[in-house]
Scaffold this motif. Structure first.
Motif, PDB file in Angstrom:
ATOM      1  N   LEU A   1       0.714  21.670 -36.908  1.00  0.00           N
ATOM      2  CA  LEU A   1       1.101  22.904 -36.216  1.00  0.00           C
ATOM      3  C   LEU A   1       0.091  24.018 -36.484  1.00  0.00           C
ATOM      4  O   LEU A   1      -0.254  24.783 -35.577  1.00  0.00           O
ATOM      5  CB  LEU A   1       2.501  23.330 -36.649  1.00  0.00           C
ATOM      6  N   ALA A   2      -0.385  24.100 -37.731  1.00  0.00           N
ATOM      7  CA  ALA A   2      -1.401  25.104 -38.053  1.00  0.00           C
ATOM      8  C   ALA A   2      -2.711  24.818 -37.324  1.00  0.00           C
ATOM      9  O   ALA A   2      -3.360  25.732 -36.791  1.00  0.00           O
ATOM     10  CB  ALA A   2      -1.625  25.154 -39.565  1.00  0.00           C
ATOM     11  N   GLU A   3      -3.081  23.552 -37.270  1.00  0.00           N
ATOM     12  CA  GLU A   3      -4.288  23.171 -36.546  1.00  0.00           C
ATOM     13  C   GLU A   3      -4.133  23.393 -35.042  1.00  0.00           C
ATOM     14  O   GLU A   3      -5.085  23.784 -34.356  1.00  0.00           O
ATOM     15  CB  GLU A   3      -4.631  21.708 -36.819  1.00  0.00           C
ATOM     16  N   ARG A   4      -2.930  23.166 -34.541  1.00  0.00           N
ATOM     17  CA  ARG A   4      -2.666  23.417 -33.117  1.00  0.00           C
ATOM     18  C   ARG A   4      -2.914  24.884 -32.788  1.00  0.00           C
ATOM     19  O   ARG A   4      -3.572  25.211 -31.786  1.00  0.00           O
ATOM     20  CB  ARG A   4      -1.231  23.031 -32.773  1.00  0.00           C
ATOM     21  N   GLU A   5      -2.431  25.758 -33.625  1.00  0.00           N
ATOM     22  CA  GLU A   5      -2.629  27.203 -33.393  1.00  0.00           C
ATOM     23  C   GLU A   5      -4.107  27.561 -33.437  1.00  0.00           C
ATOM     24  O   GLU A   5      -4.605  28.317 -32.597  1.00  0.00           O
ATOM     25  CB  GLU A   5      -1.852  27.993 -34.445  1.00  0.00           C
ATOM     26  N   ARG A   6      -4.821  26.982 -34.410  1.00  0.00           N
ATOM     27  CA  ARG A   6      -6.261  27.249 -34.520  1.00  0.00           C
ATOM     28  C   ARG A   6      -6.997  26.762 -33.281  1.00  0.00           C
ATOM     29  O   ARG A   6      -7.865  27.485 -32.734  1.00  0.00           O
ATOM     30  CB  ARG A   6      -6.819  26.564 -35.769  1.00  0.00           C
ATOM     31  N   MET A   7      -6.649  25.577 -32.811  1.00  0.00           N
ATOM     32  CA  MET A   7      -7.340  25.008 -31.667  1.00  0.00           C
ATOM     33  C   MET A   7      -7.044  25.776 -30.381  1.00  0.00           C
ATOM     34  O   MET A   7      -7.941  26.013 -29.551  1.00  0.00           O
ATOM     35  CB  MET A   7      -6.944  23.542 -31.501  1.00  0.00           C
ATOM     36  N   VAL A   8      -5.807  26.156 -30.198  1.00  0.00           N
ATOM     37  CA  VAL A   8      -5.444  26.908 -28.991  1.00  0.00           C
ATOM     38  C   VAL A   8      -6.206  28.230 -28.945  1.00  0.00           C
ATOM     39  O   VAL A   8      -6.745  28.606 -27.889  1.00  0.00           O
ATOM     40  CB  VAL A   8      -3.916  27.136 -28.961  1.00  0.00           C
ATOM     41  N   GLU A   9      -6.262  28.922 -30.070  1.00  0.00           N
ATOM     42  CA  GLU A   9      -6.993  30.191 -30.104  1.00  0.00           C
ATOM     43  C   GLU A   9      -8.483  29.980 -29.859  1.00  0.00           C
ATOM     44  O   GLU A   9      -9.124  30.767 -29.149  1.00  0.00           O
ATOM     45  CB  GLU A   9      -6.771  30.882 -31.454  1.00  0.00           C
ATOM     46  N   ALA A  10      -9.042  28.922 -30.418  1.00  0.00           N
ATOM     47  CA  ALA A  10     -10.467  28.635 -30.215  1.00  0.00           C
ATOM     48  C   ALA A  10     -10.755  28.296 -28.760  1.00  0.00           C
ATOM     49  O   ALA A  10     -11.776  28.735 -28.195  1.00  0.00           O
ATOM     50  CB  ALA A  10     -10.900  27.487 -31.129  1.00  0.00           C
ATOM     51  N   PHE A  11      -9.888  27.528 -28.122  1.00  0.00           N
ATOM     52  CA  PHE A  11     -10.084  27.169 -26.720  1.00  0.00           C
ATOM     53  C   PHE A  11     -10.017  28.402 -25.822  1.00  0.00           C
ATOM     54  O   PHE A  11     -10.753  28.499 -24.830  1.00  0.00           O
ATOM     55  CB  PHE A  11      -9.050  26.125 -26.290  1.00  0.00           C
ATOM     56  N   ARG A  12      -9.142  29.314 -26.135  1.00  0.00           N
ATOM     57  CA  ARG A  12      -9.014  30.521 -25.311  1.00  0.00           C
ATOM     58  C   ARG A  12     -10.286  31.360 -25.300  1.00  0.00           C
ATOM     59  O   ARG A  12     -10.516  32.131 -24.371  1.00  0.00           O
ATOM     60  CB  ARG A  12      -7.834  31.366 -25.813  1.00  0.00           C
ATOM     61  N   LEU A  13     -11.117  31.186 -26.320  1.00  0.00           N
ATOM     62  CA  LEU A  13     -12.369  31.945 -26.405  1.00  0.00           C
ATOM     63  C   LEU A  13     -13.547  31.222 -25.760  1.00  0.00           C
ATOM     64  O   LEU A  13     -14.631  31.794 -25.624  1.00  0.00           O
ATOM     65  CB  LEU A  13     -12.697  32.232 -27.881  1.00  0.00           C
ATOM     66  N   LEU A  14     -13.340  29.966 -25.353  1.00  0.00           N
ATOM     67  CA  LEU A  14     -14.436  29.194 -24.774  1.00  0.00           C
ATOM     68  C   LEU A  14     -14.705  29.631 -23.333  1.00  0.00           C
ATOM     69  O   LEU A  14     -13.777  29.741 -22.529  1.00  0.00           O
ATOM     70  CB  LEU A  14     -14.094  27.699 -24.786  1.00  0.00           C
ATOM     71  N   PRO A  15     -15.957  29.857 -22.971  1.00  0.00           N
ATOM     72  CA  PRO A  15     -16.280  30.189 -21.577  1.00  0.00           C
ATOM     73  C   PRO A  15     -15.871  29.087 -20.600  1.00  0.00           C
ATOM     74  O   PRO A  15     -15.580  29.357 -19.435  1.00  0.00           O
ATOM     75  CB  PRO A  15     -17.801  30.375 -21.602  1.00  0.00           C
ATOM     76  N   SER A  16     -15.836  27.835 -21.084  1.00  0.00           N
ATOM     77  CA  SER A  16     -15.490  26.711 -20.213  1.00  0.00           C
ATOM     78  C   SER A  16     -13.987  26.533 -20.028  1.00  0.00           C
ATOM     79  O   SER A  16     -13.562  25.672 -19.254  1.00  0.00           O
ATOM     80  CB  SER A  16     -16.083  25.411 -20.784  1.00  0.00           C
ATOM     81  N   CYS A  17     -13.182  27.356 -20.714  1.00  0.00           N
ATOM     82  CA  CYS A  17     -11.723  27.230 -20.638  1.00  0.00           C
ATOM     83  C   CYS A  17     -11.129  28.421 -19.885  1.00  0.00           C
ATOM     84  O   CYS A  17     -11.355  29.571 -20.241  1.00  0.00           O
ATOM     85  CB  CYS A  17     -11.126  27.139 -22.038  1.00  0.00           C
ATOM     86  N   LYS A  18     -10.346  28.127 -18.852  1.00  0.00           N
ATOM     87  CA  LYS A  18      -9.702  29.183 -18.073  1.00  0.00           C
ATOM     88  C   LYS A  18      -8.327  29.556 -18.621  1.00  0.00           C
ATOM     89  O   LYS A  18      -7.925  30.709 -18.584  1.00  0.00           O
ATOM     90  CB  LYS A  18      -9.561  28.736 -16.611  1.00  0.00           C
ATOM     91  N   LYS A  19      -7.593  28.541 -19.150  1.00  0.00           N
ATOM     92  CA  LYS A  19      -6.226  28.796 -19.594  1.00  0.00           C
ATOM     93  C   LYS A  19      -5.754  27.686 -20.524  1.00  0.00           C
ATOM     94  O   LYS A  19      -6.101  26.530 -20.329  1.00  0.00           O
ATOM     95  CB  LYS A  19      -5.282  28.871 -18.375  1.00  0.00           C
ATOM     96  N   VAL A  20      -4.982  28.067 -21.531  1.00  0.00           N
ATOM     97  CA  VAL A  20      -4.294  27.102 -22.372  1.00  0.00           C
ATOM     98  C   VAL A  20      -2.794  27.313 -22.178  1.00  0.00           C
ATOM     99  O   VAL A  20      -2.290  28.425 -22.342  1.00  0.00           O
ATOM    100  CB  VAL A  20      -4.662  27.250 -23.861  1.00  0.00           C
ATOM    101  N   TYR A  21      -2.086  26.270 -21.819  1.00  0.00           N
ATOM    102  CA  TYR A  21      -0.660  26.389 -21.533  1.00  0.00           C
ATOM    103  C   TYR A  21       0.157  26.352 -22.828  1.00  0.00           C
ATOM    104  O   TYR A  21      -0.252  25.719 -23.812  1.00  0.00           O
ATOM    105  CB  TYR A  21      -0.221  25.259 -20.602  1.00  0.00           C
ATOM    106  N   PRO A  22       1.318  26.996 -22.845  1.00  0.00           N
ATOM    107  CA  PRO A  22       2.189  26.959 -24.030  1.00  0.00           C
ATOM    108  C   PRO A  22       2.562  25.520 -24.381  1.00  0.00           C
ATOM    109  O   PRO A  22       2.768  24.686 -23.495  1.00  0.00           O
ATOM    110  CB  PRO A  22       3.424  27.755 -23.583  1.00  0.00           C
ATOM    111  N   THR A  23       2.639  25.247 -25.674  1.00  0.00           N
ATOM    112  CA  THR A  23       2.917  23.874 -26.103  1.00  0.00           C
ATOM    113  C   THR A  23       3.867  23.853 -27.282  1.00  0.00           C
ATOM    114  O   THR A  23       3.855  24.751 -28.126  1.00  0.00           O
ATOM    115  CB  THR A  23       1.622  23.138 -26.467  1.00  0.00           C
TER     116      THR A  23
END
Length: 349
Positions: free
Chosen positions: A263-285
């Motif tokens: 769960l902690a890693e999930r939060e870290r990954m979601v936040e990191a993806f949101r900052l990627l130029p190649s990522c438009k959106k991360v859906y709630p999980t």
């Protein structure tokens, strides 16, 4: 709900449970086993697994806080789903209704069992409409398939809408809770006693880290479990799996620790993806994976694959166009994924 004997296939209704000499002897010791053509050597693996799976069921029942007679054990949750089809859906005549998008196995099993598969679309937020699902049903609909938290979207379905479907449908409602240990919502299995037409699926593959052991569970009223046991292969859960899972049940603290780390890693990954130029959106999980909409999912997928990292492409899945499903791995695996994505950014620049 219709009476159970109206829902079950008539040939299954007439089917006698698989008999075995040992079933009637319980756990008696000192017996001489000359009934099953087994090799007398290489104890204990020379013997077929116990048909009733009594000890493992008791242990799981204690953990899940449900009576043992409400539990079916299966060779992965996929087998439990297949058994449900074979017990209740008449090939070439009956149909099932499922949300879309959802786990692809429900549709594959419908195809294998020659059962019509009707899709009821989720909304743009991947949420459920009880009215839409029930409207998709007709007089030949035997089963409604729901997955919550849902795969591949990752979100919990609204409990109020699920309950409306259960109460408003005359057939069986199957709710797949394979990812419930990662969710903040209370599992629906705790309310099983309220709903005689409900079957809840679960698995030891995800939070328990036992995908290779293949142990699934189905929870339902005993009358439904009795029907499913008529069709279940008598030795479907092998001895090594039963032994391994029994030992793991004493390590619930470790499992809780694994879940908290993920769960902690999930939060870290979601936040990191949101900052990627190649990522438009991360859906709630509420699962051990997340769905990410990319600017060019195929390009990202190919780039990651070229770097030895496999994720799941959602190409062709309704409402998930240009999305990737990312499983949360270990900290080092997740960091390797992020490093590869940052490399893609550098190459673009």
């Amino acid at each position: 709900m219709k009476r159970l004997n109206e829902l079950v296939r008539q040939n299954i209704l007439r089917l006698e449970p698989y008999g075995h000499e040992r079933s009637s002897n319980g756990n008696k010791t000192g017996l001489v086993f000359l009934d099953a053509n087994e090799n007398p050597y290489n104890t204990p693996y020379n013997r077929y697994p116990e048909i009733r799976q009594t000890e493992l069921k008791r242990a799981i029942a204690k953990m899940k806080k449900l009576p043992a007679e409400c539990i079916l054990l299966s060779n992965g949750a996929d087998e439990a789903a297949d058994i449900i089809y074979r017990c209740f859906a008449e090939p070439g005549r009956d149909n099932v209704v499922a949300i879309e998008p959802t786990c692809r196995m429900y549709e594959r099993l419908a195809e294998i069992n020659n059962v019509e598969y009707i899709k009821a679309a989720l909304d743009e937020n991947f949420q459920l409409s009880a009215g839409r699902v029930l409207a998709a049903c007709n007089g030949n609909t035997k089963i409604i398939w729901l997955c919550s938290p849902n795969d591949p979207t990752g979100n919990e379905l609204q409990r109020e809408e699920i309950v409306k479907i259960i109460n408003g449908f005359e057939g069986l409602v199957v709710v797949d809770e394979a990812y419930s240990d990662f969710s903040s919502a209370t599992p629906l299995r705790h309310e099983l006693y309220k709903y005689p037409n409900l079957i809840v699926l679960d698995t030891f593959s995800n939070s328990w880290g036992c995908a290779g052991l293949r142990l699934g569970t189905a929870f339902a009223f005993p009358e439904i479990i009795d029907i499913l046991n008529k069709v279940r292969n008598p030795y479907n859960v092998n001895t090594l799996t039963q032994e391994s899972v029994s030992k793991l049940l004493d390590r619930q603290y470790d499992v809780e620790k694994w879940v908290n780390i993920l769960l902690a890693e999930r939060e870290r990954m979601v936040e990191a993806f949101r900052l990627l130029p190649s990522c438009k959106k991360v859906y709630p999980t509420e699962t051990n994976f997340f769905l990410a909409q990319m600017t060019d999912a195929k390009k990202v997928y190919d780039h990651l694959k070229g770097n030895g990292i496999l994720v799941k492409s959602m190409a062709g899945v309704p409402l998930c166009e240009d999305c990737l499903r990312i499983t949360v791995g270990s900290k080092s695996e997740n960091s390797e994924l992020l490093a590869a994505l940052r490399l893609l950014k550098t190459e673009e620049e």
